[in-house]
Design a protein around this motif. Structure first.
Motif, PDB file in Angstrom:
ATOM      1  N   UNK A 160       0.757  -1.314  -0.016  1.00 23.91           N
ATOM      2  CA  UNK A 160       0.017   0.017  -0.079  1.00 23.91           C
ATOM      3  C   UNK A 160       0.708   1.398   0.056  1.00 23.91           C
ATOM      4  N   UNK A 161       2.165   1.167   0.387  1.00 23.27           N
ATOM      5  CA  UNK A 161       3.024   2.331   0.350  1.00 23.27           C
ATOM      6  C   UNK A 161       3.543   2.475  -1.016  1.00 23.27           C
ATOM      7  N   UNK A 162       3.414   1.663  -1.893  1.00 25.89           N
ATOM      8  CA  UNK A 162       4.119   1.820  -3.170  1.00 25.89           C
ATOM      9  C   UNK A 162       3.699   2.889  -4.112  1.00 25.89           C
ATOM     10  N   UNK A 163       4.561   3.529  -4.952  1.00 22.43           N
ATOM     11  CA  UNK A 163       4.180   4.333  -5.916  1.00 22.43           C
ATOM     12  C   UNK A 163       4.870   4.106  -7.015  1.00 22.43           C
ATOM     13  N   UNK A 164       4.668   4.635  -8.302  1.00 17.38           N
ATOM     14  CA  UNK A 164       4.992   4.452  -9.474  1.00 17.38           C
ATOM     15  C   UNK A 164       6.506   4.472  -9.565  1.00 17.38           C
ATOM     16  N   UNK A 165       7.458   5.100  -8.853  1.00 17.22           N
ATOM     17  CA  UNK A 165       8.845   5.102  -8.863  1.00 17.22           C
ATOM     18  C   UNK A 165       9.373   3.978  -7.834  1.00 17.22           C
ATOM     19  N   UNK A 166       8.589   3.328  -7.275  1.00 19.21           N
ATOM     20  CA  UNK A 166       9.174   2.355  -6.137  1.00 19.21           C
ATOM     21  C   UNK A 166       9.737   0.905  -6.932  1.00 19.21           C
ATOM     22  N   UNK A 167      10.877   0.640  -6.549  1.00 23.07           N
ATOM     23  CA  UNK A 167      11.662  -0.311  -7.150  1.00 23.07           C
ATOM     24  C   UNK A 167      11.290  -1.658  -6.627  1.00 23.07           C
ATOM     25  N   UNK A 168      11.745  -2.808  -7.503  1.00 25.44           N
ATOM     26  CA  UNK A 168      11.088  -4.201  -6.913  1.00 25.44           C
ATOM     27  C   UNK A 168      11.682  -4.472  -5.389  1.00 25.44           C
ATOM     28  N   UNK A 169      12.943  -4.017  -5.029  1.00 23.98           N
ATOM     29  CA  UNK A 169      13.233  -4.418  -3.762  1.00 23.98           C
ATOM     30  C   UNK A 169      12.553  -3.441  -2.610  1.00 23.98           C
ATOM     31  N   UNK A 170      12.371  -2.311  -2.970  1.00 22.15           N
ATOM     32  CA  UNK A 170      11.628  -1.684  -1.790  1.00 22.15           C
ATOM     33  C   UNK A 170      10.135  -2.083  -1.912  1.00 22.15           C
ATOM     34  N   UNK A 171       9.653  -2.589  -2.966  1.00 27.91           N
ATOM     35  CA  UNK A 171       8.215  -3.078  -3.041  1.00 27.91           C
ATOM     36  C   UNK A 171       7.998  -4.307  -2.361  1.00 27.91           C
ATOM     37  N   UNK A 172       9.106  -5.243  -2.351  1.00 21.28           N
ATOM     38  CA  UNK A 172       9.118  -6.626  -1.501  1.00 21.28           C
ATOM     39  C   UNK A 172       9.171  -6.221  -0.189  1.00 21.28           C
ATOM     40  N   UNK A 173       9.842  -5.336   0.347  1.00 17.80           N
ATOM     41  CA  UNK A 173      10.007  -5.030   1.662  1.00 17.80           C
ATOM     42  C   UNK A 173       8.807  -4.709   2.513  1.00 17.80           C
ATOM     43  N   UNK A 174       7.929  -3.993   1.854  1.00 16.06           N
ATOM     44  CA  UNK A 174       6.633  -3.712   2.447  1.00 16.06           C
ATOM     45  C   UNK A 174       5.405  -4.559   1.784  1.00 16.06           C
ATOM     46  N   UNK A 175       5.748  -5.651   1.198  1.00 13.54           N
ATOM     47  CA  UNK A 175       4.682  -6.359   0.499  1.00 13.54           C
ATOM     48  C   UNK A 175       3.938  -7.589   1.445  1.00 13.54           C
ATOM     49  N   UNK A 176       2.612  -7.728   0.874  1.00 20.16           N
ATOM     50  CA  UNK A 176       2.006  -8.936   1.740  1.00 20.16           C
ATOM     51  C   UNK A 176       1.311  -9.578   0.546  1.00 20.16           C
ATOM     52  N   UNK A 177       1.241 -11.082   0.706  1.00 20.97           N
ATOM     53  CA  UNK A 177       0.792 -11.954  -0.436  1.00 20.97           C
ATOM     54  C   UNK A 177      -0.863 -11.651  -0.373  1.00 20.97           C
ATOM     55  N   UNK A 178      -1.232 -11.047  -1.393  1.00 25.53           N
ATOM     56  CA  UNK A 178      -2.711 -11.206  -1.173  1.00 25.53           C
ATOM     57  C   UNK A 178      -3.505 -11.989  -2.082  1.00 25.53           C
ATOM     58  N   UNK A 179      -2.923 -12.804  -3.053  1.00 26.48           N
ATOM     59  CA  UNK A 179      -3.548 -13.899  -3.802  1.00 26.48           C
ATOM     60  C   UNK A 179      -2.526 -14.904  -4.247  1.00 26.48           C
ATOM     61  N   UNK A 180      -2.858 -16.109  -4.287  1.00 27.39           N
ATOM     62  CA  UNK A 180      -2.180 -17.282  -4.668  1.00 27.39           C
ATOM     63  C   UNK A 180      -3.023 -18.269  -5.367  1.00 27.39           C
ATOM     64  N   UNK A 181      -2.710 -18.835  -6.630  1.00 31.51           N
ATOM     65  CA  UNK A 181      -3.573 -19.861  -7.231  1.00 31.51           C
ATOM     66  C   UNK A 181      -2.702 -20.679  -7.930  1.00 31.51           C
ATOM     67  N   UNK A 182      -3.173 -21.662  -7.941  1.00 28.87           N
ATOM     68  CA  UNK A 182      -2.465 -23.032  -8.828  1.00 28.87           C
ATOM     69  C   UNK A 182      -3.176 -22.885 -10.304  1.00 28.87           C
ATOM     70  N   UNK A 183      -2.322 -22.596 -11.339  1.00 28.88           N
ATOM     71  CA  UNK A 183      -2.648 -22.564 -12.655  1.00 28.88           C
ATOM     72  C   UNK A 183      -2.819 -24.004 -13.335  1.00 28.88           C
ATOM     73  N   UNK A 184      -1.754 -24.703 -13.169  1.00 25.22           N
ATOM     74  CA  UNK A 184      -1.737 -26.041 -13.691  1.00 25.22           C
ATOM     75  C   UNK A 184      -0.339 -26.439 -14.112  1.00 25.22           C
ATOM     76  N   UNK A 185      -0.432 -27.920 -14.328  1.00 27.02           N
ATOM     77  CA  UNK A 185       0.954 -28.468 -14.802  1.00 27.02           C
ATOM     78  C   UNK A 185       1.534 -27.787 -16.135  1.00 27.02           C
ATOM     79  N   UNK A 186       2.665 -28.050 -16.052  1.00 24.44           N
ATOM     80  CA  UNK A 186       3.465 -27.238 -17.131  1.00 24.44           C
ATOM     81  C   UNK A 186       4.043 -28.753 -17.921  1.00 24.44           C
ATOM     82  N   UNK A 187       4.084 -28.917 -19.069  1.00 23.90           N
ATOM     83  CA  UNK A 187       4.485 -30.172 -19.881  1.00 23.90           C
ATOM     84  C   UNK A 187       5.426 -29.622 -20.695  1.00 23.90           C
TER      85      UNK A 187
END
Length: 187
Positions: A160-187
């Protein structure tokens, strides 16, 4: 007595076959859901399309709690191994930028009651998938013990603190997992 010995010897094999059959059925369902999408030059764009479609059809905002205990990390051969109490997660072929997801307890083996993450690889951000700087969508392969091929997962992180200029490292520091889903097997 002989029947008991035979059952004892064949029981684990039967259980593995049953579990494998359940996984194959689940994978088949996901493949049928995406069967019309075959005009992709490589696997990458196809997986990105699967992830976006899964996100659109199955999205449910559900913030996950970070792992509450101590996370121990070590390098074993070419894998990073993370221990969360009695559970372990191995990450291989994962860019170093994403290792904080595991070290900080954002992703861990029992983060979702339906999925168990024990070996993870090929984690990628789908930068074009979201327009909001507060939400980022990712894919990863999860390798389970009973399957030969990996399973593709899609997940969303929210900061929620991220802005357009927030880099990946900074984004991950304050991140929360809000969705996870299995798509399927990869062949």
């Amino acid at each position: 007595m002989k029947k008991a010995v035979i059952f004892w010897l064949l029981g684990p094999a039967f259980s593995a076959c049953t579990a494998s059959n359940q996984i194959a059925t689940k994978t088949r369902i996901h493949q049928e859901e995406f069967s019309a999408e075959t005009n992709f030059a490589t696997q990458g764009p196809l997986e990105a399309k699967w992830a976006q479609t899964t996100f659109q059809k199955h999205y449910e905002y559900k913030p996950a709690v970070r792992f509450q205990g101590t996370v121990q990390a070590r390098v074993a051969r070419q894998e990073q191994v993370f221990r969360y109490g009695a559970d372990t997660l191995s990450a291989f072929d994962v860019d170093d930028r994403f290792l904080s997801l595991f070290a900080d307890g954002i992703l861990y083996p029992t983060v979702h009651p339906e999925y168990y993450l024990n070996r993870v690889s090929t984690l990628k951000e789908l930068a074009e998938a979201t327009k909001s700087p507060k939400h980022r969508l990712f894919t990863m392969y999860v390798w389970n013990r009973l399957t030969v091929n990996p399973t593709l997962y899609v997940f969303e992180l929210t900061n929620d603190q991220a802005r357009l200029e927030t880099n990946l490292t900074s984004f991950l520091q304050g991140a929360v997992l809000t969705f996870i889903h299995e798509v399927g097997g990869v062949i």
